[in-house]
Write a protein that holds these residues in place. Structure first.
Motif, PDB file in Angstrom:
ATOM      1  N   SER A  17       0.614   1.511  -8.791  1.00 26.75           N
ATOM      2  CA  SER A  17      -0.690   2.182  -8.756  1.00 26.75           C
ATOM      3  C   SER A  17      -0.854   2.974  -7.468  1.00 26.75           C
ATOM      4  CB  SER A  17      -1.837   1.172  -8.899  1.00 26.75           C
ATOM      5  OG  SER A  17      -2.012   0.452  -7.695  1.00 26.75           O
ATOM      6  N   ILE A  18      -1.725   3.941  -7.544  1.00 27.49           N
ATOM      7  CA  ILE A  18      -2.186   4.690  -6.374  1.00 27.49           C
ATOM      8  C   ILE A  18      -3.702   4.770  -6.509  1.00 27.49           C
ATOM      9  CG2 ILE A  18      -2.230   6.901  -5.163  1.00 27.49           C
ATOM     10  CD1 ILE A  18       0.600   7.426  -6.094  1.00 27.49           C
ATOM     11  N   TYR A  82      -2.666   9.855   4.824  1.00 27.22           N
ATOM     12  CA  TYR A  82      -1.540   8.936   4.942  1.00 27.22           C
ATOM     13  C   TYR A  82      -1.082   8.517   3.545  1.00 27.22           C
ATOM     14  CZ  TYR A  82      -3.073   9.097   9.703  1.00 27.22           C
ATOM     15  OH  TYR A  82      -3.417   9.555  10.950  1.00 27.22           O
ATOM     16  N   THR A  83       0.137   8.951   3.157  1.00 32.00           N
ATOM     17  CA  THR A  83       0.635   8.738   1.796  1.00 32.00           C
ATOM     18  C   THR A  83       2.084   8.253   1.782  1.00 32.00           C
ATOM     19  OG1 THR A  83       1.339  11.033   1.604  1.00 32.00           O
ATOM     20  CG2 THR A  83      -0.905  10.512   0.862  1.00 32.00           C
ATOM     21  N   GLY A  94      -0.848  -8.932  -8.934  1.00 30.12           N
ATOM     22  CA  GLY A  94       0.277  -8.197  -9.506  1.00 30.12           C
ATOM     23  C   GLY A  94       0.277  -6.711  -9.213  1.00 30.12           C
ATOM     24  N   GLU A  95      -0.817  -6.193  -8.684  1.00 27.03           N
ATOM     25  CA  GLU A  95      -0.844  -4.781  -8.328  1.00 27.03           C
ATOM     26  C   GLU A  95       0.050  -4.545  -7.118  1.00 27.03           C
ATOM     27  OE1 GLU A  95      -3.888  -1.191  -6.977  1.00 27.03           O
ATOM     28  OE2 GLU A  95      -4.647  -3.234  -7.080  1.00 27.03           O
ATOM     29  N   ALA A  96       0.798  -3.459  -7.156  1.00 28.85           N
ATOM     30  CA  ALA A  96       1.607  -3.010  -6.016  1.00 28.85           C
ATOM     31  C   ALA A  96       1.237  -1.552  -5.792  1.00 28.85           C
ATOM     32  CB  ALA A  96       3.093  -3.168  -6.294  1.00 28.85           C
ATOM     33  N   ARG A  97       0.460  -1.304  -4.764  1.00 27.81           N
ATOM     34  CA  ARG A  97      -0.167   0.002  -4.552  1.00 27.81           C
ATOM     35  C   ARG A  97       0.573   0.815  -3.475  1.00 27.81           C
ATOM     36  NH1 ARG A  97      -6.355  -0.380  -2.944  1.00 27.81           N
ATOM     37  NH2 ARG A  97      -6.350  -1.424  -4.956  1.00 27.81           N
ATOM     38  N   GLN A  98       0.923   2.050  -3.825  1.00 26.10           N
ATOM     39  CA  GLN A  98       1.436   2.963  -2.802  1.00 26.10           C
ATOM     40  C   GLN A  98       0.262   3.416  -1.951  1.00 26.10           C
ATOM     41  OE1 GLN A  98       3.887   6.349  -4.012  1.00 26.10           O
ATOM     42  NE2 GLN A  98       3.031   7.561  -2.332  1.00 26.10           N
TER      43      GLN A  98
END
Length: 156
Positions: A17-18, A82-83, A94-98
């Motif tokens: 996700s983002i 910042y990205t 369980g979310e893994a966010r960029q």
């Protein structure tokens, strides 16, 4: 919800996700930066959070700062965007966010620092004291950029 910050970690989970988020760099009349100690990971950070539906992004900065710190601000500019795709934030659900965050520069209008559900401590921190605090490298980068007072925002 707990979170783990993966920074340049080859074993980090793949982002799924983002989310548009903000942080806020604001200093008081003694040039101290407003920081919170996050309840989800115990690290010191600039106030901030995710944008809500129906809200302008600058309104997010004002709302999140007030919610997390009790301090009122006015957005005056942008420190940077910042990205870093190598900065993945893993949540216990369980979310893994960029990482995708706009760091705003703001003017302190008033209010006394107080904690919230998201902040176990809130205080104005002198620049010379920053090295003594547990601050994630990506957050420290934003703080350092804020103190540089560059005309153009950082984009990275």
């Amino acid at each position: 919800m707990a979170r783990i910050e993966h920074y340049n970690n080859p074993d980090a989970p793949k982002a799924n996700s983002i989310v548009v988020a903000v942080t806020v760099f604001v200093v008081d009349d003694q040039d101290r930066v407003l920081l919170i100690r996050r309840t989800d990971n115990g690290l010191w950070a600039l106030p901030g959070g995710a944008q809500d539906f129906g809200e302008y992004i600058a309104e997010t900065a004002v709302r999140e700062t007030r919610e997390e710190t009790g301090v009122d601000i006015r957005v005056t500019g942008i420190v940077g965007i910042y990205t870093n795709p190598n900065h993945v934030i893993e949540y216990s659900n369980g979310e893994a966010r960029q990482q995708s965050s706009i760091c705003f520069r703001a003017e302190y209008l008033g209010g006394e620092p107080r904690t919230s559900d998201e902040s176990s401590a809130v205080r104005w921190v002198a620049r010379a004291e920053l090295d003594t605090l547990d601050i994630h490298p990506s957050m420290r980068l934003r703080i350092d950029h804020g103190y540089q007072w560059n005309r153009d925002p950082y984009i990275g």
